[in-house]
Design a protein around this motif. Structure first.
Motif, PDB file in Angstrom:
ATOM      1  N   GLY A  27       4.919  92.577  20.718  1.00 61.36           N
ATOM      2  CA  GLY A  27       4.975  92.652  19.262  1.00 61.36           C
ATOM      3  C   GLY A  27       4.894  91.268  18.666  1.00 61.36           C
ATOM      4  N   THR A  28       4.808  91.197  17.353  1.00 65.89           N
ATOM      5  CA  THR A  28       4.790  89.904  16.668  1.00 65.89           C
ATOM      6  C   THR A  28       6.225  89.476  16.434  1.00 65.89           C
ATOM      7  OG1 THR A  28       2.703  90.496  15.595  1.00 65.89           O
ATOM      8  CG2 THR A  28       3.941  88.636  14.677  1.00 65.89           C
ATOM      9  N   PHE A  29       6.698  88.543  17.252  1.00 63.15           N
ATOM     10  CA  PHE A  29       8.104  88.179  17.271  1.00 63.15           C
ATOM     11  C   PHE A  29       8.608  87.729  15.911  1.00 63.15           C
ATOM     12  CE2 PHE A  29      11.969  87.026  19.243  1.00 63.15           C
ATOM     13  CZ  PHE A  29      12.364  85.778  18.790  1.00 63.15           C
ATOM     14  N   SER A  30       7.781  87.043  15.177  1.00 63.94           N
ATOM     15  CA  SER A  30       8.225  86.435  13.921  1.00 63.94           C
ATOM     16  C   SER A  30       8.561  87.444  12.829  1.00 63.94           C
ATOM     17  CB  SER A  30       7.179  85.449  13.409  1.00 63.94           C
ATOM     18  OG  SER A  30       5.961  86.119  13.155  1.00 63.94           O
ATOM     19  N   VAL A  31       8.218  88.711  13.021  1.00 63.07           N
ATOM     20  CA  VAL A  31       8.542  89.713  11.989  1.00 63.07           C
ATOM     21  C   VAL A  31       9.857  90.435  12.298  1.00 63.07           C
ATOM     22  CG1 VAL A  31       6.102  90.045  11.479  1.00 63.07           C
ATOM     23  CG2 VAL A  31       7.263  91.650  13.022  1.00 63.07           C
ATOM     24  N   TYR A  32      10.524  89.993  13.348  1.00 63.28           N
ATOM     25  CA  TYR A  32      11.773  90.635  13.752  1.00 63.28           C
ATOM     26  C   TYR A  32      12.971  89.743  13.486  1.00 63.28           C
ATOM     27  CZ  TYR A  32       9.113  94.208  16.250  1.00 63.28           C
ATOM     28  OH  TYR A  32       8.271  95.243  16.571  1.00 63.28           O
ATOM     29  N   CYS A  33      14.014  90.334  12.913  1.00 63.35           N
ATOM     30  CA  CYS A  33      15.334  89.723  12.944  1.00 63.35           C
ATOM     31  C   CYS A  33      15.913  89.992  14.326  1.00 63.35           C
ATOM     32  CB  CYS A  33      16.247  90.330  11.888  1.00 63.35           C
ATOM     33  SG  CYS A  33      15.770  89.950  10.209  1.00 63.35           S
ATOM     34  N   MET A  34      16.696  89.051  14.817  1.00 63.11           N
ATOM     35  CA  MET A  34      17.215  89.154  16.169  1.00 63.11           C
ATOM     36  C   MET A  34      18.737  89.084  16.165  1.00 63.11           C
ATOM     37  SD  MET A  34      14.431  89.469  17.821  1.00 63.11           S
ATOM     38  CE  MET A  34      15.105  89.423  19.480  1.00 63.11           C
ATOM     39  N   GLY A  35      19.325  89.800  17.102  1.00 65.64           N
ATOM     40  CA  GLY A  35      20.782  89.777  17.220  1.00 65.64           C
ATOM     41  C   GLY A  35      21.222  89.782  18.669  1.00 65.64           C
ATOM     42  N   TRP A  36      22.426  89.267  18.883  1.00 64.82           N
ATOM     43  CA  TRP A  36      23.081  89.372  20.187  1.00 64.82           C
ATOM     44  C   TRP A  36      24.322  90.236  20.018  1.00 64.82           C
ATOM     45  CZ3 TRP A  36      21.273  87.861  24.810  1.00 64.82           C
ATOM     46  CH2 TRP A  36      20.260  86.907  24.847  1.00 64.82           C
ATOM     47  N   PHE A  37      24.406  91.255  20.832  1.00 63.24           N
ATOM     48  CA  PHE A  37      25.557  92.147  20.871  1.00 63.24           C
ATOM     49  C   PHE A  37      26.251  91.964  22.223  1.00 63.24           C
ATOM     50  CE2 PHE A  37      24.902  95.230  17.324  1.00 63.24           C
ATOM     51  CZ  PHE A  37      23.664  94.790  16.878  1.00 63.24           C
ATOM     52  N   ARG A  38      27.485  92.438  22.288  1.00 65.54           N
ATOM     53  CA  ARG A  38      28.165  92.481  23.582  1.00 65.54           C
ATOM     54  C   ARG A  38      29.030  93.732  23.652  1.00 65.54           C
ATOM     55  NH1 ARG A  38      32.421  87.395  22.972  1.00 65.54           N
ATOM     56  NH2 ARG A  38      33.896  88.416  21.538  1.00 65.54           N
ATOM     57  N   GLN A  39      29.232  94.167  24.871  1.00 63.94           N
ATOM     58  CA  GLN A  39      30.092  95.313  25.108  1.00 63.94           C
ATOM     59  C   GLN A  39      30.953  95.059  26.332  1.00 63.94           C
ATOM     60  OE1 GLN A  39      28.148  99.150  25.420  1.00 63.94           O
ATOM     61  NE2 GLN A  39      30.034 100.183  24.791  1.00 63.94           N
ATOM     62  N   ALA A  40      32.237  95.024  26.112  1.00 62.49           N
ATOM     63  CA  ALA A  40      33.196  94.857  27.194  1.00 62.49           C
ATOM     64  C   ALA A  40      33.642  96.233  27.682  1.00 62.49           C
ATOM     65  CB  ALA A  40      34.396  94.049  26.711  1.00 62.49           C
ATOM     66  N   PRO A  41      34.107  96.322  28.919  1.00 65.17           N
ATOM     67  CA  PRO A  41      34.555  97.619  29.445  1.00 65.17           C
ATOM     68  C   PRO A  41      35.610  98.259  28.557  1.00 65.17           C
ATOM     69  CG  PRO A  41      34.426  96.005  31.201  1.00 65.17           C
ATOM     70  CD  PRO A  41      34.205  95.251  29.919  1.00 65.17           C
ATOM     71  N   GLY A  42      35.377  99.512  28.208  1.00 68.08           N
ATOM     72  CA  GLY A  42      36.344 100.241  27.405  1.00 68.08           C
ATOM     73  C   GLY A  42      36.319  99.917  25.931  1.00 68.08           C
ATOM     74  N   LYS A  43      35.381  99.080  25.518  1.00 68.98           N
ATOM     75  CA  LYS A  43      35.302  98.684  24.108  1.00 68.98           C
ATOM     76  C   LYS A  43      33.949  99.060  23.525  1.00 68.98           C
ATOM     77  CE  LYS A  43      38.588  94.856  24.292  1.00 68.98           C
ATOM     78  NZ  LYS A  43      38.825  93.444  23.910  1.00 68.98           N
ATOM     79  N   GLU A  44      33.897  99.122  22.204  1.00 71.42           N
ATOM     80  CA  GLU A  44      32.648  99.408  21.529  1.00 71.42           C
ATOM     81  C   GLU A  44      31.750  98.174  21.524  1.00 71.42           C
ATOM     82  OE1 GLU A  44      34.187 102.835  18.386  1.00 71.42           O
ATOM     83  OE2 GLU A  44      33.301 100.972  17.657  1.00 71.42           O
ATOM     84  N   ARG A  45      30.463  98.427  21.443  1.00 72.87           N
ATOM     85  CA  ARG A  45      29.512  97.333  21.337  1.00 72.87           C
ATOM     86  C   ARG A  45      29.682  96.643  19.986  1.00 72.87           C
ATOM     87  NH1 ARG A  45      23.671  99.303  22.315  1.00 72.87           N
ATOM     88  NH2 ARG A  45      24.032 100.265  20.275  1.00 72.87           N
ATOM     89  N   GLU A  46      29.654  95.324  19.980  1.00 75.52           N
ATOM     90  CA  GLU A  46      29.835  94.577  18.736  1.00 75.52           C
ATOM     91  C   GLU A  46      28.734  93.529  18.590  1.00 75.52           C
ATOM     92  OE1 GLU A  46      33.096  91.840  18.422  1.00 75.52           O
ATOM     93  OE2 GLU A  46      33.126  91.413  20.574  1.00 75.52           O
ATOM     94  N   LEU A  47      28.374  93.301  17.342  1.00 77.86           N
ATOM     95  CA  LEU A  47      27.412  92.247  17.016  1.00 77.86           C
ATOM     96  C   LEU A  47      28.154  90.919  16.987  1.00 77.86           C
ATOM     97  CD1 LEU A  47      24.576  91.338  16.008  1.00 77.86           C
ATOM     98  CD2 LEU A  47      25.415  91.794  13.686  1.00 77.86           C
ATOM     99  N   VAL A  48      27.684  89.949  17.755  1.00 73.27           N
ATOM    100  CA  VAL A  48      28.347  88.648  17.773  1.00 73.27           C
ATOM    101  C   VAL A  48      27.551  87.568  17.043  1.00 73.27           C
ATOM    102  CG1 VAL A  48      29.667  89.122  19.866  1.00 73.27           C
ATOM    103  CG2 VAL A  48      27.425  88.040  20.056  1.00 73.27           C
ATOM    104  N   ALA A  49      26.233  87.724  16.979  1.00 71.18           N
ATOM    105  CA  ALA A  49      25.431  86.718  16.294  1.00 71.18           C
ATOM    106  C   ALA A  49      24.096  87.328  15.896  1.00 71.18           C
ATOM    107  CB  ALA A  49      25.199  85.493  17.182  1.00 71.18           C
ATOM    108  N   ALA A  50      23.544  86.846  14.787  1.00 70.38           N
ATOM    109  CA  ALA A  50      22.245  87.330  14.326  1.00 70.38           C
ATOM    110  C   ALA A  50      21.517  86.205  13.623  1.00 70.38           C
ATOM    111  CB  ALA A  50      22.408  88.523  13.396  1.00 70.38           C
ATOM    112  N   ILE A  51      20.190  86.313  13.622  1.00 70.40           N
ATOM    113  CA  ILE A  51      19.367  85.290  12.999  1.00 70.40           C
ATOM    114  C   ILE A  51      18.194  85.953  12.294  1.00 70.40           C
ATOM    115  CG2 ILE A  51      18.044  84.926  15.140  1.00 70.40           C
ATOM    116  CD1 ILE A  51      17.972  81.909  14.383  1.00 70.40           C
ATOM    117  N   SER A  52      17.904  85.471  11.098  1.00 71.73           N
ATOM    118  CA  SER A  52      16.824  86.037  10.319  1.00 71.73           C
ATOM    119  C   SER A  52      15.463  85.617  10.856  1.00 71.73           C
ATOM    120  CB  SER A  52      16.962  85.601   8.857  1.00 71.73           C
ATOM    121  OG  SER A  52      16.840  84.180   8.758  1.00 71.73           O
ATOM    122  N   ARG A  53      14.422  86.169  10.309  1.00 68.53           N
ATOM    123  CA  ARG A  53      13.053  85.847  10.735  1.00 68.53           C
ATOM    124  C   ARG A  53      12.774  84.356  10.634  1.00 68.53           C
ATOM    125  NH1 ARG A  53       8.877  89.361   7.472  1.00 68.53           N
ATOM    126  NH2 ARG A  53       7.534  87.807   8.457  1.00 68.53           N
TER     127      ARG A  53
END
Length: 126
Positions: A27-53
């Motif tokens: 895909g064309t990478f530059s049209v996507y916002c990007m994020g990093w999520f994490r999920q620890a055992p027994g916990k919900e997935r959470e957004l830890v960082a994001a960056i705009s286009r």
């Protein structure tokens, strides 16, 4: 749809540093916002960082603010997460995610990301 592949996870001692990379293809990478999520055992997935286009708008969760840095290189179709001063509670599977966006400097809501990598394990020992 863009395909995402994370790399750089591993085992590190508390107080150490680790860098994650996420390479995008199909895909064309530059049209996507990007994020990093994490999920620890027994916990919900959470957004830890994001960056705009454009890279001009950033988000960090309170739990990582001041320790993690997200960046992107549109020429390399790659997003990075530099993690410093790691704590045992940072142990989780880290996922890269993407959301196509018409906006250069707005971030999507946490639940709007719809392209996901397979995840990479980060383990911080005490």
């Amino acid at each position: 749809q863009v395909q995402l592949v994370e790399s750089g996870g591993g085992l590190v001692q508390a107080g150490g540093s680790l860098g994650l990379s996420c390479a995008a293809s199909g895909g064309t990478f530059s049209v996507y916002c990007m994020g990093w999520f994490r999920q620890a055992p027994g916990k919900e997935r959470e957004l830890v960082a994001a960056i705009s286009r454009s890279g001009g708008t950033l988000y960090y969760s309170d739990s990582v603010k001041g320790r993690f840095t997200i960046s992107r290189d549109n020429a390399k179709s790659t997003v990075y997460l530099q993690m410093n001063s790691l704590k045992p509670e940072d142990t989780a599977v880290y996922y890269c995610a993407a959301k196509r966006s018409p906006y250069y400097d707005r971030l999507p809501k946490e639940g709007e990301y719809d392209n996901w990598g397979q995840g990479t394990q980060v383990t911080v020992s005490s």
